[in-house]
Design an enzyme around this catalytic site. Structure first.
Site, short mmCIF file in Angstrom:
data_model
loop_
_atom_site.label_atom_id
_atom_site.label_comp_id
_atom_site.label_asym_id
_atom_site.label_seq_id
_atom_site.Cartn_x
_atom_site.Cartn_y
_atom_site.Cartn_z
N TRP A 326 38.11 36.04 49.73
CA TRP A 326 37.88 35.03 49.05
C TRP A 326 37.99 35.83 47.44
O TRP A 326 38.07 34.94 46.44
CB TRP A 326 36.41 34.32 49.12
CG TRP A 326 35.41 35.32 48.77
CD1 TRP A 326 35.21 36.59 49.10
CD2 TRP A 326 34.07 35.34 47.84
NE1 TRP A 326 33.87 37.33 48.68
CE2 TRP A 326 33.31 36.54 48.17
CE3 TRP A 326 33.52 33.98 47.26
CZ2 TRP A 326 31.91 36.35 47.36
CZ3 TRP A 326 32.44 34.21 46.75
CH2 TRP A 326 31.67 35.23 46.86
N ASP A 327 38.20 36.89 47.30
CA ASP A 327 38.14 37.45 46.21
C ASP A 327 39.29 37.02 45.27
O ASP A 327 39.14 36.69 43.91
CB ASP A 327 38.55 38.93 46.33
CG ASP A 327 37.61 39.78 47.08
OD1 ASP A 327 37.13 39.17 48.05
OD2 ASP A 327 37.54 41.05 47.00
N GLU A 468 26.09 39.53 51.71
CA GLU A 468 26.19 39.92 53.02
C GLU A 468 25.13 40.80 53.72
O GLU A 468 25.25 41.00 54.79
CB GLU A 468 27.60 40.82 53.35
CG GLU A 468 28.67 39.99 52.94
CD GLU A 468 29.98 40.74 53.08
OE1 GLU A 468 29.88 41.96 53.16
OE2 GLU A 468 31.05 40.26 53.28
N LYS A 582 22.93 42.23 48.22
CA LYS A 582 24.18 43.02 47.81
C LYS A 582 25.08 42.58 46.55
O LYS A 582 25.23 43.28 45.83
CB LYS A 582 25.26 42.85 49.03
CG LYS A 582 26.36 43.70 48.93
CD LYS A 582 27.16 43.60 50.22
CE LYS A 582 28.38 44.32 50.16
NZ LYS A 582 29.37 44.38 51.06
N GLN A 583 25.03 41.30 46.32
CA GLN A 583 25.85 40.80 45.00
C GLN A 583 25.61 39.27 44.78
O GLN A 583 24.76 38.90 45.41
CB GLN A 583 27.44 40.87 45.36
CG GLN A 583 27.70 39.73 46.70
CD GLN A 583 29.00 40.19 47.41
OE1 GLN A 583 28.94 40.86 48.52
NE2 GLN A 583 30.00 39.61 47.06
#
Ligand code: BGC
Length: 769
Positions: A326-327, A468, A582-583
């Site tokens: 998806w980046d 994640e 995580k992000q």
């Protein structure tokens, strides 16, 4: 100064990092920034976009083609290599303006000679199969030089070997190697032609996987000797024709010559920078890091093919299976949409071409519609494995749910296609399969969601969001918001087709047998639950039950780590039972839907989630920068911007997990740097036909200037601390109105410019140009 990456001296510890940092590429080939005397042990790589191979039950990964630049020099019997030299001076540079790499090395031999070696190389942006290199050697004393230069097929593979049945050939002075890929039996062919500056004795040497020339040069002291290599790298179905094409390409390249190829290559790069360069006044570091990030994006952008997209590690090697995540849609597409929409088109068409893979994945899990691959390669089938991470304690593969549960990937793909349409107004993508892909993604979400009778709403259960570390959660706010967006996009797509292309509408409805789905989508759209800010705190819970997890701070969590490479997510990961993420997850949602949330809500959530975010992914910092700009936290925005923009310059990211190399370039962070600068600091935001500019420049920036393409019209924008200047190109179709700071309207006619000063005063020059 702002265009050169350079390094003096040679540090063997930086060979791997520099392979990424000094990389060249043209979207079809990535050539790592290694030196000519290096081989697979130094991770030399000529990575091919779009050609993958699988050996046994190992991971499928991209092909590393034989290295056509391999060159070793022996002076009076003494091999010259930076890897073994005791006494050498060395400087290497990458000029990001014209994408050329150069080295200057001086070797001092045991016998007291001084050999200067200069090379310059580029991966042609004009002829996408072509790599060109010029070599010059000069010796202080007379000597016998032996130059071995040719094609080294003994390549670095992570899960190979991928190439077999090597065949080497020499025809009329051109040498070549072809080999067959293990799985799909495709041919990879590399041919090399050379032009020497003088008449030298030459022999051709072959072994299993290499073909080389041995060139003997009787060197006179102080005289420069040189040669130029033209290398063609190709792949395809039929061995004979692919090899012939490579040979023919080399012959024609030789006839054109180095300077002319360099000119053509430079012209392509000039155009790229015209379309995309961002000039920052007042901050050299930011200026350079941002340009470098754009360079990294340009060298991996597919300019000529809609069958490939950009992998998560670009073309820097086989890491991450060369897979597209998806980046691309969420972190790289915005740069291309605003500067080179034709590349953006290729990127979104890749999703159209891989739709059948997405259908197969949905069916495999028992759903309808299209469930895109979490890790997508050539066919769109998922390269992500069920056991994608190795536990450092047991050395056993761990079950992860990236493949099964990161359903937001289908929303990201649909969102990307729609963004392309909205930004360009180009309906062809929708008509050539984009509409079908969007409808299939929407259908997948209907089939994935659950209707809760007791709550009278649809919910999205058992998913993994961007964070994640928390797998298989219910009602991830980001996922639910993007699913709602996908349904809205699908309904708008249907409206557009029905009104403007009734025949296509009818055909598509019939082809997909979509009659009942339409009603389903409307129900899902009306009744889908999207988590909202909590009444007192204004915090949006990342997923059901997140706030009940242990609220440990990041520093304390880190003290629990036993092995620096241990995975923090998964069943037993340290973060799994805590609120450490995580992000960017909720914060990413706030960026994507920035118009929907008040500043208070954005602030409350940024402040809540920022200290709890580990930034274990390079996709995270840029999002924190963007939202920080939006809510007026300029210092934070700047800090996160620099972190994302310098990632591939410093090389400060994890390089190995256990024995597995996971380094490489970080295109999502590179795209994120552009987003943080243009969408964040300059505050450009295009939605529903309105272009907004809400600047909030970092303290040290005097101005930022950049080109902008929106709906096929071109502008140059310059934002200073007290002015916004917009120039519209003469070729634009019509006036476009920019809304500055939410209140001032600037209508810019084709060929004129407008300036808005801090006092709110508007000035038009009414001049062409
Ligand atoms: C991130 C994903 C990302 C992938 C590839 C992972 O570490 O969590 O969001 O898509 O890397 O960059």
């Amino acid at each position: 100064m702002s265009w050169i990456v350079e390094e003096e001296g040679f540090d063997p510890g930086r060979v791997t990092t520099n392979g990424n940092k000094y990389m060249l590429g043209n979207g079809a080939i990535g050539y790592r920034g290694t030196l000519e005397e290096f081989d697979k042990d130094q991770l030399t790589a000529t990575t091919l976009a779009g050609l993958y191979d699988k050996v046994g039950d190992q991971w499928r990964e991209p092909i590393n083609a034989p290295n056509g630049l391999s060159t070793r020099i022996v002076c009076d019997g003494e091999p010259l290599s930076l890897l073994t030299a005791n006494d050498a001076t060395h400087k290497q540079t990458l000029n990001i303006r014209n994408a050329t790499f150069a080295r200057e090395t001086v070797f001092l031999t045991a016998s007291g000679n001084r050999i200067e070696l200069r090379t310059q190389r580029f991966v042609s942006m004009e002829r996408l199969d072509l790599i060109v290199m010029k070599v010059e050697i000069r010796c202080a004393n007379n000597c016998d030089l032996l130059v071995h230069t040719g094609i080294d097929g003994d390549v670095w593979d992570i899960n190979g070997p991928h190439l077999e049945q090597y065949e080497a050939a020499e025809k009329e002075g051109v040498i070549g190697i072809s080999a067959i890929t293990h799985e799909l039996r495709r041919t990879v062919a590399v041919a090399e032609g050379i032009v020497t500056d003088g008449e030298f004795e030459q022999a051709c040497l072959k072994d299993d996987k290499t073909i080389k020339r041995a060139i003997s040069i009787k060197c006179a002291a102080g005289v420069a000797y040189g040669f130029t290599k033209f290398v063609s790298v190709r792949f395809g179905e039929d061995r004979e024709s692919v090899s012939d094409e490579a040979f023919a390409s080399v012959r024609s390249a030789v006839s054109v010559g180095y300077e002319e190829h360099l000119n053509r290559h430079e012209r392509q790069w000039e155009r790229k920078w015209e379309q995309s360069d961002v000039a920052i006044e007042g901050d050299e570091e930011a200026q350079f890091a941002l340009r470098y990030s754009l360079y990294q994006l340009h060298i991996i952008a597919p300019t000529a093919s809609e069958r490939v997209s950009i992998p998560a590690r670009g073309l820097s090697g086989q890491v991450y299976k060369g897979a597209v995540f998806w980046d691309t849609e969420m972190f790289m597409l915005p740069f291309f949409l605003h500067s080179q929409p034709e590349v953006a088109r290729n990127l979104v068409m890749y999703r159209v071409h891989t739709l059948d893979g997405a259908r197969r994945k949905a069916a495999e899990y028992g759903y309808r519609g299209a469930y895109y691959a979490w890790e997508s390669q050539d066919t769109g089938d998922d390269a992500c494995t069920l056991f994608n991470i190795t536990d450092v304690f047991t050395n056993r593969p761990m079950r992860t749910y990236f493949r099964d549960k990161q359903v937001h990937i289908s929303a990201d793909a649909a969102y990307g296609i729609w963004q392309y349409y909205e930004f360009t107004g180009d309906e062809s993508v929708l008509l050539e399969g984009g509409a079908e892909a969007i409808l299939e993604c929407a259908r997948f979400f209907y089939s994935y969601s659950y209707y809760k009778d007791e709550k009278l709403r649809f919910e999205i259960l058992d998913v993994t969001g961007p964070d994640e570390y928390h797998e298989r959660v219910n009602n991830n706010a980001f996922t639910n918001a993007l699913v709602a967006k996908t349904i809205e996009i699908a309904l708008r797509t249907l409206d557009l087709l029905e009104v403007k292309h009734p025949d296509e509408y009818r055909k598509l409805m019939e082809k997909l047998d979509y009659g009942n789905d339409l009603a389903n989508l409307i129900r899902l759209f009306d009744d889908l639950y999207v988590p909202q800010p909590e009444a007192d705190s204004l915090v949006i819970e990342q997923f059901d039950g997140y706030s009940k997890l242990e609220d440990v701070d990041l520093a304390s969590l880190k003290t629990r780590i036993l092995n620096k490479n241990e995975y923090l997510g998964g069943g037993n990961g340290l973060a799994t039972s805590t609120q450490i993420l995580k992000q960017a997850d909720v914060v990413l949602m706030l960026h994507l839907f920035k118009g929907r949330y008040s500043r208070e809500v954005k602030r409350a959530n940024w402040e809540y989630y920022e200290p709890r975010t580990e930034h274990g992914s390079s996709l995270s910092s840029c999002i924190y920068a963007l939202v920080a700009s939006d809510i007026g936290y300029a210092d934070w925005a700047y800090k996160y911007f620099l972190r994302t923009a310098t990632i591939d310059l410093t090389g400060d990211s994890k390089q190995y997990v256990g024995t597995l190399y996971i380094g490489g370039t970080h295109p999502a962070a590179n795209g994120g740097a552009w987003m943080a600068a243009i969408l964040g600091f300059a505050g450009v935001h295009y939605e529903d036909g309105v272009v907004r500019i809400n600047p909030s420049l970092p303290e040290q920036w005097q101005s930022i200037a950049f080109p902008l393409r929106i709906r096929g019209q071109s502008f140059n924008v310059r934002v200073t601390r007290n002015e916004v200047f917009i120039r519209a190109e003469a070729g634009n179709r019509s006036a476009v109105t920019f809304l500055v700071d939410g209140v001032h309207e600037l209508a810019v006619e084709p060929g004129t410019s407008e300036t808005l000063s801090a006092s709110g005063q508007e000035r038009g020059d009414g001049l062409a140009g």
